[in-house]
Design an enzyme around this catalytic site. Structure first.
Site, PDB file in Angstrom:
ATOM      1  N   SER A 136      69.454  -7.067 -41.639  1.00 21.81           N
ATOM      2  CA  SER A 136      68.402  -6.765 -40.678  1.00 21.81           C
ATOM      3  C   SER A 136      68.558  -7.585 -39.400  1.00 21.81           C
ATOM      4  CB  SER A 136      67.045  -6.994 -41.350  1.00 21.81           C
ATOM      5  OG  SER A 136      65.990  -6.486 -40.573  1.00 21.81           O
TER       6      SER A 136
ATOM      7  N   ASP B 215      66.477  -3.970 -34.149  1.00 19.41           N
ATOM      8  CA  ASP B 215      67.178  -5.020 -34.860  1.00 19.41           C
ATOM      9  C   ASP B 215      68.482  -4.460 -35.405  1.00 19.41           C
ATOM     10  OD1 ASP B 215      66.132  -3.427 -36.857  1.00 19.41           O
ATOM     11  OD2 ASP B 215      65.598  -5.089 -38.172  1.00 19.41           O
TER      12      ASP B 215
ATOM     13  N   ASP C 107      69.646  -3.333 -38.192  1.00 18.76           N
ATOM     14  CA  ASP C 107      69.714  -2.113 -39.002  1.00 18.76           C
ATOM     15  C   ASP C 107      68.729  -1.059 -38.540  1.00 18.76           C
ATOM     16  OD1 ASP C 107      67.441  -3.460 -39.913  1.00 18.76           O
ATOM     17  OD2 ASP C 107      67.696  -2.793 -41.975  1.00 18.76           O
TER      18      ASP C 107
ATOM     19  N   ASP D 286      65.533  -0.664 -38.491  1.00 21.28           N
ATOM     20  CA  ASP D 286      64.301  -0.276 -39.170  1.00 21.28           C
ATOM     21  C   ASP D 286      63.082  -0.877 -38.485  1.00 21.28           C
ATOM     22  OD1 ASP D 286      64.605  -2.915 -39.961  1.00 21.28           O
ATOM     23  OD2 ASP D 286      64.221  -2.540 -42.082  1.00 21.28           O
TER      24      ASP D 286
END
Length: 490
Positions: free
Chosen positions: A140, A279, A281, A283
């Site tokens: 993340s 960020d 990833d 999400d």
């Protein structure tokens, strides 16, 4: 920095234990545990398994996680099907992906490999196909040297704590039983990412396009580099990109949702309407208005919630957030006739509370936003598109919308690095810190809040103090941080 790699050889024969007649093999929890060096505390945190590569995460561990995830997912599925596997751009993600796929296929599971993609892509495709689960390799917002493994069940939700414990039980040699068939196959299914992309654009039902908007996107050298610019361009926006190559050496470094300065400057320099920072990833997402003002998850929830409320699409006018949500947001939402429920920090807790209460909108101040009208998990791209569409549809600037929303209470958040995992997780046992917390709470009364917690994703203890008076917030933040540094960090 020199990283010590665990070079213990992997005994693959440990994963083909007692044979049973036919093609199936019975397995139990006594497989190859001696090969692993596991910490005494739980592997799974608030967002999967996360840590520094070569210290906690390595190929042997990933292989065994893949195997036991395959066993557990098959045990609890009412059908056979593949596991969908995706990754971010970190240098270690290829290695972990191959090791996880080896473990999953050893457990008899077919693997559909997506390659580089956002975490919500894995969650969405898992929910919309015959897959029995999904796995995303990403840490993340963490720095490049870290990585992580996030596991989803067959409906695209984060794996429940019960199933996490079963996987960990297998890793630790505890009793976990299952039947494993012939080895599975590994297939590259990159084309499935297009289905996710199409769904994002289709979710903007009442806004045909984003023409007329100039948008800056900070992709953080991460998982959204191949999708976000194309989707916004296809929707008609004028797009300026930052950090838009997949670069495992620089993912999240001074960029993305945790470092907004470059985005803020670029939005102002190019006179853009809005900027979005993802960020690693994708999400989560944060925004900035045309003046460079930060728009965190609290503001996103308020603006999107007010829109859904006006459309009568927000049952009970409920928003689910976490203990980090600002008091200014909560009280402004209550003045709108709304209700705010707080959970522990972590989008999995927000999601669980939304399911329990029937809530349709929830999220975190950090930018994890969940809207169950469109998705089961936090999705930065989906959120960014809808906030951009909200600005386009309203006919006013994001800055004007913010001016008419609420004023945040001064909120200070300090992170104290605590390497010792046991001391970090057991911070409640520190009596001097508990005494200082009690004193701060008594001093502020209803005029403020205190939150001290061990991060579930980083080796830090977070100290948050929120008060109507900035001087009061600053005083108690310094006092509590001092106590942590003196009695826990050293």
């Amino acid at each position: 920095m020199v990283t010590s790699i665990n070079r213990t050889p992997v005994d693959i024969t440990a994963i083909s234990h007692s044979e049973t007649p036919g093609s199936a093999r019975a397995v139990n929890g006594n497989l190859g545990v001696n090969l692993l060096s596991l910490p005494p505390t739980a592997l799974f945190g608030t967002d999967g398994i996360r840590g520094e590569v070569g210290e906690l995460l390595n190929a042997p561990l990933a292989l065994h996680i893949g195997f036991w995830a395959g066993v557990v997912l098959q045990n609890h599925s009412h059908q056979t099907g593949p596991v969908i596997l995706g990754q971010d751009s970190r240098n270690s993600s290829d290695m972990l992906a191959m090791a996880l796929s080896a473990g999953l296929t050893a457990a008899g599971v077919e693997v559909w490999y997506l390659g580089l993609c956002p975490t919500p892509t894995v969650a969405y495709l898992t929910s919309m196909t015959e897959a029995i689960g999904g796995v995303m390799i990403s840490a993340s917002h963490n720095p490049p040297e870290d990585n992580g493994i996030k596991i989803f069940n067959g409906n695209g939700s984060k794996l429940s704590p019960i199933l996490q414990r079963e996987i960990e039980g297998g890793l630790r040699g505890q009793t976990v039983t299952g039947i494993v068939g012939n080895c599975g196959r590994h297939y590259s299914r990159r084309e499935l990412v297009n289905d996710y992309s199409a769904t994002l654009k289709q979710s903007l039902q009442k806004v045909e396009n984003l023409q007329g908007l100039k948008v800056v996107l900070d992709l953080a050298w991460g998982a959204a580099v191949g999708l976000a610019p194309k989707i916004f361009t296809d929707m008609g926006a004028e797009v300026i990109c930052l950090h838009n190559q997949a670069d495992g050496d620089r993912i999240n470094v001074n960029c993305g949702s945790t470092h907004l300065a470059t985005l803020q400057a670029t939005v102002q320099e190019h006179n853009a309407d809005i900027g979005f920072a993802f960020d690693g990833d994708a999400d989560r997402v944060l925004a900035v208005d045309h003046t460079g003002r930060e728009v965190d998850g609290d503001y996103i929830l308020y603006l999107w919630g007010k829109h859904l409320q006006q459309q009568q699409q927000l049952p009970d006018n409920l928003i689910v957030s976490t203990v980090m949500a600002n008091l200014g947001f909560e009280r402004a939402w209550e003045q709108q006739g709304g209700k705010l429920i707080r959970t522990a920090v972590g989008d999995q807790y927000v999601q669980a509370e939304m399911v329990r209460t029937g809530g349709m909108l929830g999220g975190e101040q950090s930018g994890h936003i969940l809207c169950r009208h469109y998705a089961l998990t936090g999705d930065g791209l989906l959120t960014a598109l809808h906030i951009a569409a909200l600005v386009k549809e309203s006919g006013v600037s994001l800055s004007e919308m913010l001016d008419q929303s609420f004023t945040t209470y001064p909120q200070l958040l300090r992170n104290v690095r605590v390497i010792d995992r046991d001391r970090r997780l057991n911070w409640q046992d520190c009596q001097p810190l508990q005494t200082a917390i009690a004193q701060a709470q008594a001093s502020m009364g209803d005029a403020g809040r205190i939150l001290v917690r061990a991060s579930g994703t980083e080796p830090v203890i977070r100290v948050m103090v929120e008060a109507a008076n900035a001087e009061l917030a600053n005083h108690w933040t310094n006092e509590l941080v001092s106590q942590v540094q003196q009695h826990i960090a050293n």
